[in-house]
Design a protein around this motif. Structure first.
Motif: not given
Length: 321
Positions: A137, A139-141, A143-145, A147-148, A189, A192
């Motif tokens: 979780s 890791y996914v958090f 990647i999303i942060c 990328s934004v 970011p 992350a």
């Protein structure tokens, strides 16, 4: 100690060369730009300037001289703390830098603090639950942060905590609480990326042979955790120093979104106004802070480095690099 002193002096020399290279490249790029700063200033002065008026302005700014002489004169003044007057406002750039630097520095420090508060606990928990649901979780958090864009996160924070839940003001930077949302927009970011680095360092450290030996000797997990954390901190210190430097320049859009009169806003204004002399000063200050913070991080890593060679008096090259 002599080896450490040589290392510090070598780093200082390299930092001076880096700053020299930054000033040369910045000055060259702004001077070779198709945008004519003299013409832009003449437009603000005369509205519809003639070629003669543009030539007069170019002579006043010293832009009619060879590029090397222009750089030499600018560099000598910059070494004495004189960056000249802004083409856009006519005010001394050093005064504008002094007024703009403090909000940006405070924003970067607050964002780094928030990032550290997020990184350390999540990194430790992710390493302790390697391969588990929490680790995945995080890791996914991350990647999303990553990328934004940070300014988009700032828009979302403004929409949530200033419009729908009016806990913070939309504009202004007069109080400490006004820096909370922009700091979070920068910190999320950055955290992350830092979580992944810290988590990987902890996993590698726990896999080291000395951990197995310490456990076989009956050393408590708290003591082992302290040793492992010290071994895992240098990569985190390095990336935090780098992200702090990026926040000084990369926070420009966040400052613009939250109407913070910082260094980034000053740089954007100078770019829009074709104010090349202010652009050079801003880039030099940002570069100086960036290399200084990384230099301090290198010293901290040398102090944290556990592989000290007492015989040679130097740090192990594997950990010092």
């Amino acid at each position: 100690m002599l080896c450490i002193a040589k290392r510090v002096l070598g780093r200082i020399a390299s930092l001076v060369l880096v700053l020299f290279g930054v000033t040369v490249l910045t000055f060259a790029y702004t001077s070779l730009s198709p945008v004519d700063a003299a013409y832009a200033l003449a437009v603000r002065r005369y509205t519809r300037p003639t070629e003669r008026q543009v030539a007069v302005v170019r002579s006043e700014l010293g832009m009619d001289r060879p590029l090397v002489r222009q750089y030499g004169a600018w560099a000598v003044r910059a070494l004495h703390g004189d960056f000249g007057n802004s083409y856009n406002t006519g005010q001394p750039i050093i005064k504008e830098l002094a007024a703009s630097l403090m909000p940006t520095m405070f924003l970067a420090f607050l964002a780094s603090s928030f990032s550290l508060l997020i990184t350390i606990p999540l990194g430790i928990l992710a390493a302790a639950r390697k391969g588990g649901l929490f680790d995945k979780s995080v890791y996914v958090f991350g990647i999303i942060c990553m990328s934004v864009p940070n300014y988009w996160i700032g828009f979302l924070l403004l929409l949530l905590f200033a419009v729908h839940i009016p806990l913070f003001s939309i504009l202004g930077a007069e109080r400490i609480r006004d820096f909370v949302l922009p700091s979070l927009a920068l910190a999320i970011p950055s955290a992350a990326a830092e979580i992944r680095v810290f988590r990987s360092s902890l996993v590698d450290a726990y896999a080291a042979d000395f951990v197995l030996y310490a456990r076989s000797r009956g050393i408590s997990e708290r003591v082992i955790a302290g040793m492992v954390s010290r071994l895992a901190l240098p990569p985190l210190v390095t990336i935090m120093a780098q992200t702090f430097g990026f926040m000084m320049a990369g926070g420009a859009m966040v400052e613009f979104v939250f109407s913070i009169p910082g260094l980034g806003t000053m740089l954007i204004t100078a770019l829009n106004a074709r104010d090349t002399i202010t652009i050079n000063a801003c880039v030099l200050v940002i570069a100086a802070i960036f290399v200084l913070v990384n230099f301090l991080a290198d010293i901290v890593n040398a102090m944290l480095n556990p592989s000290y060679d007492k015989k040679g008096g130097c740090y192990d090259a594997e950990f010092a690099s």
